[in-house]
Motif scaffolding. Structure first.
Motif, PDB file in Angstrom:
ATOM      1  N   PHE A 295       0.811  -1.213   0.000  1.00 37.29           N
ATOM      2  CA  PHE A 295       0.000   0.000   0.000  1.00 37.29           C
ATOM      3  C   PHE A 295       0.844   1.262   0.000  1.00 37.29           C
ATOM      4  O   PHE A 295       0.345   2.341  -0.288  1.00 37.29           O
ATOM      5  N   GLN A 296       2.161   1.149   0.275  1.00 37.15           N
ATOM      6  CA  GLN A 296       3.030   2.324   0.214  1.00 37.15           C
ATOM      7  C   GLN A 296       3.481   2.635  -1.211  1.00 37.15           C
ATOM      8  O   GLN A 296       4.058   3.690  -1.471  1.00 37.15           O
TER       9      GLN A 296
ATOM     10  N   SER B 297      -6.720   1.973   4.783  1.00 35.54           N
ATOM     11  CA  SER B 297      -7.521   3.107   4.314  1.00 35.54           C
ATOM     12  C   SER B 297      -7.354   4.333   5.215  1.00 35.54           C
ATOM     13  O   SER B 297      -7.402   5.470   4.747  1.00 35.54           O
ATOM     14  N   ARG B 298      -7.147   4.103   6.514  1.00 36.28           N
ATOM     15  CA  ARG B 298      -6.927   5.236   7.430  1.00 36.28           C
ATOM     16  C   ARG B 298      -5.561   5.866   7.210  1.00 36.28           C
ATOM     17  O   ARG B 298      -5.409   7.090   7.272  1.00 36.28           O
TER      18      ARG B 298
ATOM     19  N   LEU C 130      -4.274   6.522  -1.652  1.00 38.00           N
ATOM     20  CA  LEU C 130      -4.252   5.303  -2.458  1.00 38.00           C
ATOM     21  C   LEU C 130      -5.674   4.917  -2.849  1.00 38.00           C
ATOM     22  O   LEU C 130      -5.954   4.635  -4.021  1.00 38.00           O
ATOM     23  N   VAL C 131      -6.564   4.929  -1.877  1.00 34.77           N
ATOM     24  CA  VAL C 131      -7.957   4.571  -2.132  1.00 34.77           C
ATOM     25  C   VAL C 131      -8.573   5.545  -3.132  1.00 34.77           C
ATOM     26  O   VAL C 131      -9.269   5.143  -4.080  1.00 34.77           O
ATOM     27  N   ARG C 132      -8.316   6.823  -2.930  1.00 40.89           N
ATOM     28  CA  ARG C 132      -8.905   7.852  -3.791  1.00 40.89           C
ATOM     29  C   ARG C 132      -8.474   7.665  -5.244  1.00 40.89           C
ATOM     30  O   ARG C 132      -9.304   7.717  -6.167  1.00 40.89           O
TER      31      ARG C 132
ATOM     32  N   ASN D 163      -9.827   5.762 -10.815  1.00 46.24           N
ATOM     33  CA  ASN D 163      -9.520   5.014 -12.034  1.00 46.24           C
ATOM     34  C   ASN D 163     -10.401   3.772 -12.181  1.00 46.24           C
ATOM     35  O   ASN D 163     -10.025   2.794 -12.827  1.00 46.24           O
ATOM     36  N   ASN D 164     -11.572   3.835 -11.546  1.00 46.60           N
ATOM     37  CA  ASN D 164     -12.606   2.797 -11.685  1.00 46.60           C
ATOM     38  C   ASN D 164     -12.193   1.431 -11.138  1.00 46.60           C
ATOM     39  O   ASN D 164     -12.671   0.395 -11.612  1.00 46.60           O
ATOM     40  N   VAL D 165     -11.309   1.424 -10.144  1.00 43.65           N
ATOM     41  CA  VAL D 165     -10.963   0.191  -9.442  1.00 43.65           C
ATOM     42  C   VAL D 165     -11.705   0.198  -8.109  1.00 43.65           C
ATOM     43  O   VAL D 165     -11.590   1.156  -7.337  1.00 43.65           O
TER      44      VAL D 165
END
Length: 306
Positions: free
Chosen positions: A80-81, A102-103, A108-110, A115-117
């Motif tokens: 996630f990094q 996510s916190r 990353l989530v945004r 990009n529709n993932v």
């Protein structure tokens, strides 16, 4: 006017058909995801997700895993990094994470969602959420029946493990302090999956007054409170792994711990954190193992199918 009606009716039928076929889930952060077909290109950023996806019969659908996940050799390793572009290059349709990610990495989530993932954050912190978690993974991947089968299998096998414990009166069951993080003197939250393992194995949690840390499965306790109950701790259990890299010697040599009954009686044991903290079918192994520590006289009763 007739042309408008002619066009409207098929569109309405198509819309109703699409809505009927759509499925939805609510993740651990109370976000609702609506989708019309199972996800087929999945990045798993939590080893428990990978374990459960494999249990559901998925393999090729998992296109990448995190660096601490060695269950699928040869797959790309991402974390996630990383720059989100590295994940996007793999063309996933779903990225499975947990709330910690996510916190800590909302960007990353945004970017992935831009990009529709689809991004789904899942991690049960209480035993009551375990079955819903497995069924949610099944719904996301078109393996609903396999998810329900996991629940049924777990329930039956756990019943076989716990059946012999009915012979032990509650007042004679062993009292346990279950360590989560030694250096911080933390235990597990009373409602956590780890405590579910302990209690299913016939142990009595001696730290029911521990205060849960945020919305995690960890609870604050402290040395003073442990020592205040020293004479009543029949067995001292500690999870062992990345989260708590501790040895039995570290525990028994901890200043002040010599007064703990379990330390005096050589009843200090370690259990692999994967068997007590990760929400997988391996919890059955954890329950069986902890039961064998608490009540060795029961041997392998009910454990033959593990």
């Amino acid at each position: 006017m007739r042309i408008k009606v002619f066009l409207f009716v098929p569109c309405l039928v198509l819309l109703l058909t699409t809505l009927a076929a759509a499925a939805s889930i609510v993740d651990s952060e109370q976000r609702t995801l609506v989708f019309s077909q199972p996800f087929k290109r999945i990045i798993s950023l939590y080893p428990a997700h990978t374990t459960n996806l494999l249990e559901l019969g998925l393999n090729r659908e998992i296109i990448a895993c995190g660096p601490g996940d060695s269950q699928l050799s040869g797959r790309p390793v991402v974390q996630f990094q990383d720059d989100p572009e590295r994940l996007l290059a793999l063309k996933p349709d779903l990225v499975l994470i947990r709330p910690m990610i996510s916190r800590g990495y909302p960007n990353l989530v945004r970017i992935l969602e831009k990009n529709n993932v689809r991004v789904v954050s899942l991690q049960p912190t209480a035993a009551s959420e375990l079955f819903t978690y497995w069924e949610t993974l099944g719904r996301l991947t078109g393996r609903e029946q396999q998810g329900k089968a996991m629940v049924e299998t777990f329930t039956k096998r756990m019943a076989a493990i716990t059946e012999p414990l009915r012979k032990i009166p509650k007042e004679k069951r062993k009292r346990v302090y279950f360590e989560a993080i030694h250096r911080q003197m933390k235990t597990f939250a009373p409602s956590s999956i780890a405590m579910f393992v302990l209690e299913s194995a016939g142990g009595v949690n001696i730290a029911t007054d521990a205060e849960q840390v945020r919305e995690t499965n960890i609870a604050a306790y402290g040395k003073e409170r442990i020592l205040a109950k020293a004479a009543r701790i029949d067995l001292y259990l500690a999870q062992s792994g990345r989260m708590n890299p501790v040895s039995v010697n570290d525990i028994v040599k901890e200043p002040g711990f010599e007064v703990i009954k379990a330390v005096r009686d050589n009843q200090v044991f370690l259990v692999d954190e994967e068997m007590v903290s990760r929400p997988t079918m391996n919890l059955l192994d954890g329950i069986g193992f902890v039961r064998s520590l608490l009540y060795p006289d029961y041997g392998q009763e009910g454990l033959s199918r593990l």
